[in-house]
Design an enzyme around this catalytic site. Structure first.
Site, mmCIF file in Angstrom:
data_model
loop_
_atom_site.group_PDB
_atom_site.id
_atom_site.type_symbol
_atom_site.label_atom_id
_atom_site.label_comp_id
_atom_site.label_asym_id
_atom_site.label_seq_id
_atom_site.Cartn_x
_atom_site.Cartn_y
_atom_site.Cartn_z
ATOM 1 C CB SER A 147 -0.895 0.021 1.243
ATOM 2 O OG SER A 147 -1.564 1.265 1.363
ATOM 3 C CE1 TYR A 160 -4.557 -2.484 4.531
ATOM 4 C CE2 TYR A 160 -3.645 -0.332 3.984
ATOM 5 C CZ TYR A 160 -4.107 -1.574 3.592
ATOM 6 O OH TYR A 160 -4.088 -1.908 2.261
#
Length: 256
Positions: A147, A160
């Site tokens: 990400s 996350y």
């Protein structure tokens, strides 16, 4: 001949969003694709139906990730799908895409949610690959979806982001481990991508405009933008690229 003809690819979290785009692209390139899903069977069947309609081949793999025995159930599903498809027991490409996001910021994440994030986003791909290396053919590919938040500080999704940082360490270390077998291991880090998940986050034209403004191209990414990069990494053309992270954020926040 398609670039992945005769290959078998496995894509976790392939029922929706980025995973669905990756599965469909690899099937279009000729791979037999294992379409993994955790809970949304209907969406996974839609992905498989779209692959079939486009002239590709695939099979479903059902395994909830982040729970004890998930890697065992995943590979049992793969073995059953391969047998039903008449394919050999080996696989050529593993795409670790499945992940869960944080629902709370730095102050709000509970220990239980933190553990869930690591169980799905880190532990599951680690043991899926570890159990799969005996099935992964020499010259194969492992592609991990990371990400952009490992580069762009976003406190609201800190937990996350930590999991995706772990995935990137896993990537370059595994590349060294599997390199002697000619297996490449790489990561792709998407930015903001238009999926059903982001549709719930950006609910107004102003919110979408703000999301688009992150990228130097002033648009929100599409699943195909990520799938095309994965297709390159899955192909023979990427044979000299390993241990690498490809930033696929559309140049988000460059120079900031």
């Amino acid at each position: 001949m398609s670039s992945l003809a005769g290959k078998t690819a496995l894509v976790t979290g392939a029922s929706r969003g980025i995973g669905r785009g990756i599965a469909m692209r690899l099937a279009r390139d000729g791979a037999l694709v294992g379409v993994h899903y955790g809970s949304n069977e209907a969406a996974a069947k839609e992905t498989l139906a779209d692959i079939d309609r486009a002239g590709g081949r695939g099979f479903l793999v059902h395994a909830e990730l982040g729970v004890p025995g998930d890697a065992d159930r995943f590979w049992a599903g793969v073995d059953a799908g391969l047998a039903e498809s008449g394919a050999g027991a080996g696989v050529d490409i593993i795409v670790n895409n499945a992940a869960v996001g944080a629902s709370s910021d730095f102050q709000g994440v509970t220990p239980e949610e933190f553990d869930r994030l690591y169980a799905v986003n880190v532990k599951a791909p680690y043991f899926i690959v570890r159990q799969g290396v005996g099935r992964l053919r020499d010259g194969g590919r492992v592609i991990n979806i990371s990400s952009g938040v490992t580069r762009i500080a976003e406190p609201r999704v800190m937990a996350y982001g930590l999991t995706k940082g772990a995935v990137e360490v896993f990537t370059h270390t595994l590349a060294k481990e599997l390199g002697p077998r000619g297996i490449t291991v790489n990561s792709v880090a998407p930015g903001i991508i238009e999926t059903d998940n982001t549709a719930t986050q950006f609910t107004t034209p102003e919110a979408w405009a703000a999301a688009a403004a992150y990228s130097v191209f002033n648009r929100v990414g599409q699943p195909a933008d990520i799938a095309d990069i994965v297709a390159f990494l899955a192909s023979e053309d990427s044979r000299w690229v390993t241990g690498h992270l490809i930033d696929a954020t559309g140049g988000s926040l460059l120079g900031v």
